[in-house]
Motif scaffolding. Structure first.
Motif, short mmCIF file in Angstrom:
data_model
loop_
_atom_site.label_atom_id
_atom_site.label_comp_id
_atom_site.label_asym_id
_atom_site.label_seq_id
_atom_site.Cartn_x
_atom_site.Cartn_y
_atom_site.Cartn_z
N VAL A 108 0.86 -1.19 0.00
CA VAL A 108 0.00 0.00 0.00
C VAL A 108 0.89 1.24 0.00
CG1 VAL A 108 -1.78 -1.23 1.32
CG2 VAL A 108 -0.12 0.19 2.53
N SER A 134 -0.02 6.49 4.30
CA SER A 134 -1.19 7.13 3.70
C SER A 134 -2.44 6.66 4.42
CB SER A 134 -1.30 6.77 2.22
OG SER A 134 -1.63 5.40 2.04
N SER A 190 -5.33 5.95 2.97
CA SER A 190 -5.92 4.84 2.23
C SER A 190 -5.17 3.55 2.48
CB SER A 190 -5.95 5.15 0.73
OG SER A 190 -4.64 5.31 0.22
N GLY A 191 -3.84 3.63 2.59
CA GLY A 191 -3.05 2.44 2.87
C GLY A 191 -3.32 1.87 4.25
N PRO A 225 1.77 7.86 -5.18
CA PRO A 225 1.84 6.41 -4.98
C PRO A 225 2.89 5.77 -5.88
CG PRO A 225 -0.44 7.13 -5.19
CD PRO A 225 0.42 8.29 -5.59
N TRP A 274 -4.28 3.24 -6.82
CA TRP A 274 -4.06 4.16 -5.71
C TRP A 274 -3.98 5.59 -6.26
CZ3 TRP A 274 -4.58 1.76 -1.20
CH2 TRP A 274 -4.29 0.40 -1.14
#
Length: 279
Positions: free
Chosen positions: A52, A56, A58-59, A117, A125
């Protein structure tokens, strides 16, 4: 002392790879704390930086939802105005579309930064704003154990106030490479973690740190004898970094470590531990 035997550790990881006893605890009536961690632990390094986007939001969300690690690692830096943010490097150059020193920014500047990303990561991503540590704590605090590395030692008091104010002191490990910083974290009532490189471990005497180190984070590339000396130091948790292959993991477990810090938590979770061949 680490009391869990090596065969027990190997069995625990083998079960984990099959969806067994190391499945992360579900969110219940109280926060998930370090005290509730299983005897053997996977930590997603920077969220799992080979799976990921590192550090982050989102990660981190993906790492939590995948359930392949019991601890999420996030690096912390301090901005010019005292805001703590999630970033490994001292500069923006490697992981964002901007350039310059992180410490030169204000919170207003930070909102304009966008992560870049790694194109080699699997999945889709998008560029996103890197989070502040307050946002990380508010999103994940108590839902999973966090490991926060204080890259800037002068951020420690601010970090301690943030953890106390949110009731998360027992849910967050505070990490540093410097024994003096780790000792200060202990004095502030935090759960203190110290990481050491293979080169440093050649001369370290881990027993000296038992009073203030809760987790000793050792380099998997260290010599066998140096790893064993850490395991026998009396520090209760000895976790090895940064472990990215099953073979590396299996070696540190056989030497007595009771956790791994990895950029590939999904790969670790899917791959059963191989016990040494019996002669």
């Amino acid at each position: 002392m680490v009391t869990t035997s090596t065969p027990a550790l190997l069995l625990a990881f083998a079960l984990a790879a099959q969806g067994g006893t190391l499945t992360p605890l579900e969110w219940g009536s109280g926060p998930h704390t370090v005290d509730a961690l299983r005897p053997v632990v996977y930590t997603a390094h920077r969220g799992g930086a080979l799976e990921v986007p590192e550090n982050s939001m989102s990660g981190l969300v993906a790492a939590l939802e995948r359930g392949t690690a019991q601890v999420l690692d996030v690096d912390t830096r301090i901005l010019r105005d005292g805001t703590l943010v999630a970033m490994h490097d001292a500069t923006l150059d490697r992981t964002t579309t901007s350039k310059g020193r992180v410490r030169d920014l204000t919170a207003a500047d930070w909102r304009k930064v966008r992560l870049r990303p790694d194109p080699e990561l699997k999945g889709s991503w998008r560029p996103e704003r890197p989070p502040t540590i307050a946002e990380v704590l508010d999103r994940f605090g108590g839902r999973v154990v966090l490991m926060l590395e204080a890259k800037d030692p002068d951020s420690l008091e601010t970090l301690a106030r943030m953890l106390r104010g949110r009731g998360l002191v027992r849910s967050v490990l505070v990490n540093s490479n410097r024994p003096a910083v780790t000792e200060r974290a202990h004095e502030l009532g935090l759960i203190a973690q110290l990481w050491r490189s293979a080169k440093q471990m050649r001369h370290d005497e881990p027993k000296k740190w038992r009073r203030f180190v809760d987790v000793l984070d050792v380099d998997h590339k260290a010599r066998n004898g140096d790893l064993v000396r850490a395991v026998r130091s009396g520090i209760p948790r000895i976790w090895a970094h940064t472990v990215n292959t099953p073979r590396q993991r299996d070696r540190v477990l056989r030497l007595g470590c009771n956790g791994v810090i990895t950029n590939t938590p999904g790969l670790m979770w899917r791959t059963p531990v191989r016990e040494p061949a019996r002669g």
